[in-house]
Design a protein around this motif. Structure first.
Motif, PDB file in Angstrom:
ATOM      1  N   LEU A 175      -0.993   8.888   2.653  1.00 54.67           N
ATOM      2  CA  LEU A 175      -0.814   7.452   2.860  1.00 54.67           C
ATOM      3  C   LEU A 175       0.041   6.951   1.704  1.00 54.67           C
ATOM      4  N   GLY A 176       1.335   6.812   1.962  1.00 57.47           N
ATOM      5  CA  GLY A 176       2.294   6.477   0.929  1.00 57.47           C
ATOM      6  C   GLY A 176       2.060   5.106   0.306  1.00 57.47           C
ATOM      7  N   LEU A 177       2.491   4.974  -0.939  1.00 54.86           N
ATOM      8  CA  LEU A 177       2.309   3.713  -1.651  1.00 54.86           C
ATOM      9  C   LEU A 177       2.982   2.564  -0.922  1.00 54.86           C
ATOM     10  N   GLY A 178       4.185   2.762  -0.405  1.00 58.46           N
ATOM     11  CA  GLY A 178       4.877   1.705   0.341  1.00 58.46           C
ATOM     12  C   GLY A 178       4.079   1.245   1.539  1.00 58.46           C
ATOM     13  N   TYR A 179       3.498   2.187   2.250  1.00 60.28           N
ATOM     14  CA  TYR A 179       2.668   1.872   3.420  1.00 60.28           C
ATOM     15  C   TYR A 179       1.423   1.100   3.001  1.00 60.28           C
ATOM     16  N   LEU A 180       0.799   1.519   1.923  1.00 58.19           N
ATOM     17  CA  LEU A 180      -0.401   0.832   1.442  1.00 58.19           C
ATOM     18  C   LEU A 180      -0.080  -0.602   1.026  1.00 58.19           C
ATOM     19  N   LYS A 181       1.085  -0.798   0.425  1.00 61.76           N
ATOM     20  CA  LYS A 181       1.493  -2.140   0.010  1.00 61.76           C
ATOM     21  C   LYS A 181       1.711  -3.071   1.198  1.00 61.76           C
ATOM     22  N   GLN A 182       1.975  -2.524   2.362  1.00 63.35           N
ATOM     23  CA  GLN A 182       2.181  -3.322   3.573  1.00 63.35           C
ATOM     24  C   GLN A 182       0.873  -3.816   4.185  1.00 63.35           C
ATOM     25  N   GLN A 183      -0.248  -3.298   3.730  1.00 66.36           N
ATOM     26  CA  GLN A 183      -1.548  -3.653   4.301  1.00 66.36           C
ATOM     27  C   GLN A 183      -2.097  -4.882   3.571  1.00 66.36           C
ATOM     28  N   SER A 184      -2.085  -6.024   4.234  1.00 66.96           N
ATOM     29  CA  SER A 184      -2.515  -7.267   3.579  1.00 66.96           C
ATOM     30  C   SER A 184      -3.972  -7.190   3.118  1.00 66.96           C
ATOM     31  N   ALA A 185      -4.780  -6.397   3.780  1.00 66.60           N
ATOM     32  CA  ALA A 185      -6.185  -6.258   3.385  1.00 66.60           C
ATOM     33  C   ALA A 185      -6.327  -5.557   2.030  1.00 66.60           C
ATOM     34  N   LEU A 186      -5.231  -4.966   1.538  1.00 64.79           N
ATOM     35  CA  LEU A 186      -5.275  -4.257   0.257  1.00 64.79           C
ATOM     36  C   LEU A 186      -4.559  -5.016  -0.854  1.00 64.79           C
ATOM     37  N   ASP A 187      -4.193  -6.273  -0.619  1.00 68.69           N
ATOM     38  CA  ASP A 187      -3.441  -7.056  -1.608  1.00 68.69           C
ATOM     39  C   ASP A 187      -4.125  -7.126  -2.972  1.00 68.69           C
ATOM     40  N   GLU A 188      -5.451  -7.097  -3.004  1.00 70.33           N
ATOM     41  CA  GLU A 188      -6.183  -7.206  -4.271  1.00 70.33           C
ATOM     42  C   GLU A 188      -6.482  -5.850  -4.909  1.00 70.33           C
ATOM     43  N   MET A 189      -6.111  -4.773  -4.238  1.00 68.67           N
ATOM     44  CA  MET A 189      -6.356  -3.432  -4.774  1.00 68.67           C
ATOM     45  C   MET A 189      -5.422  -3.209  -5.968  1.00 68.67           C
ATOM     46  N   PRO A 190      -5.964  -2.829  -7.127  1.00 71.45           N
ATOM     47  CA  PRO A 190      -5.109  -2.648  -8.308  1.00 71.45           C
ATOM     48  C   PRO A 190      -3.914  -1.723  -8.071  1.00 71.45           C
ATOM     49  N   LEU A 191      -4.079  -0.695  -7.256  1.00 70.81           N
ATOM     50  CA  LEU A 191      -3.012   0.263  -7.001  1.00 70.81           C
ATOM     51  C   LEU A 191      -1.733  -0.402  -6.507  1.00 70.81           C
ATOM     52  N   VAL A 192      -1.847  -1.393  -5.651  1.00 77.30           N
ATOM     53  CA  VAL A 192      -0.670  -1.998  -5.029  1.00 77.30           C
ATOM     54  C   VAL A 192      -0.129  -3.194  -5.806  1.00 77.30           C
ATOM     55  N   GLN A 193      -0.794  -3.554  -6.879  1.00 78.48           N
ATOM     56  CA  GLN A 193      -0.343  -4.696  -7.662  1.00 78.48           C
ATOM     57  C   GLN A 193       0.724  -4.275  -8.664  1.00 78.48           C
ATOM     58  N   LYS A 194       1.678  -5.143  -8.860  1.00 84.61           N
ATOM     59  CA  LYS A 194       2.785  -4.869  -9.777  1.00 84.61           C
ATOM     60  C   LYS A 194       2.260  -4.601 -11.191  1.00 84.61           C
ATOM     61  N   GLY A 195       2.778  -3.563 -11.796  1.00 91.05           N
ATOM     62  CA  GLY A 195       2.415  -3.242 -13.176  1.00 91.05           C
ATOM     63  C   GLY A 195       1.149  -2.422 -13.331  1.00 91.05           C
ATOM     64  N   SER A 196       0.479  -2.074 -12.236  1.00 86.49           N
ATOM     65  CA  SER A 196      -0.754  -1.290 -12.333  1.00 86.49           C
ATOM     66  C   SER A 196      -0.400   0.186 -12.489  1.00 86.49           C
TER      67      SER A 196
END
Length: 149
Positions: free
Chosen positions: A109-130
């Motif tokens: 499950l690629g990082l780009g794909y995970l970033k597209q999932q609005s339900a994961l917006d608060e996940m530290p992995l997808v946040q800028k600078g994490s």
């Protein structure tokens, strides 16, 4: 049970390696916040196994904690990439844990794909600078990612 995400470079330890080994030591974490997360883990906790610094970074599967935190022996090994000259047997600031394979996902499950999932917006992995190599995952985020596999 708590949920986590832990990053490893596949040429050091991949989900495939962990599956072959069954269990392995997770060591070499040299960030204090990530180390503290390792210390907070309990036997039975599960984690997403994230492949980092590779052509296809992303979540490759699931592992579980099988032995709680203990002093990281690589900090004391002069030939180790993770050697810490300030560490000694009496005062080793670094932590390792033992993990086991649970599941390998059919596809990463690629990082780009995970970033597209609005339900994961608060996940530290997808946040800028994490950039942490170990981070907590909420039960809700865990369920969302598992549903994507």
């Amino acid at each position: 049970m708590a949920y986590w995400l832990m990053k490893s470079e596949p040429d050091e330890l991949s989900i495939t390696d962990l599956k072959k080994l069954g269990e392995a030591r997770w060591d070499g974490v040299r960030n204090y916040q990530a180390r503290n997360f390792l210390r907070a883990m309990a036997v039975g906790d599960e984690f997403f196994f994230y492949h980092s610094s590779c052509p296809e970074p992303g979540i490759a599967g699931i592992g579980k904690i099988v032995e709680a935190a203990y002093p990281d022996p690589t900090a004391l090994e002069p030939d180790s990439h993770y050697f810490d000259a300030k560490a000694n047997p009496e005062k080793n600031p670094w932590t390792a844990i033992n993990v086991a394979h649970v599941e390998t996902f059919p596809k990463v499950l690629g990082l780009g794909y995970l970033k597209q999932q609005s339900a994961l917006d608060e996940m530290p992995l997808v946040q800028k600078g994490s950039r942490l190599s170990v981070m907590p995952v909420t039960a809700e985020q865990w369920a969302v990612v598992k549903a994507l596999r």
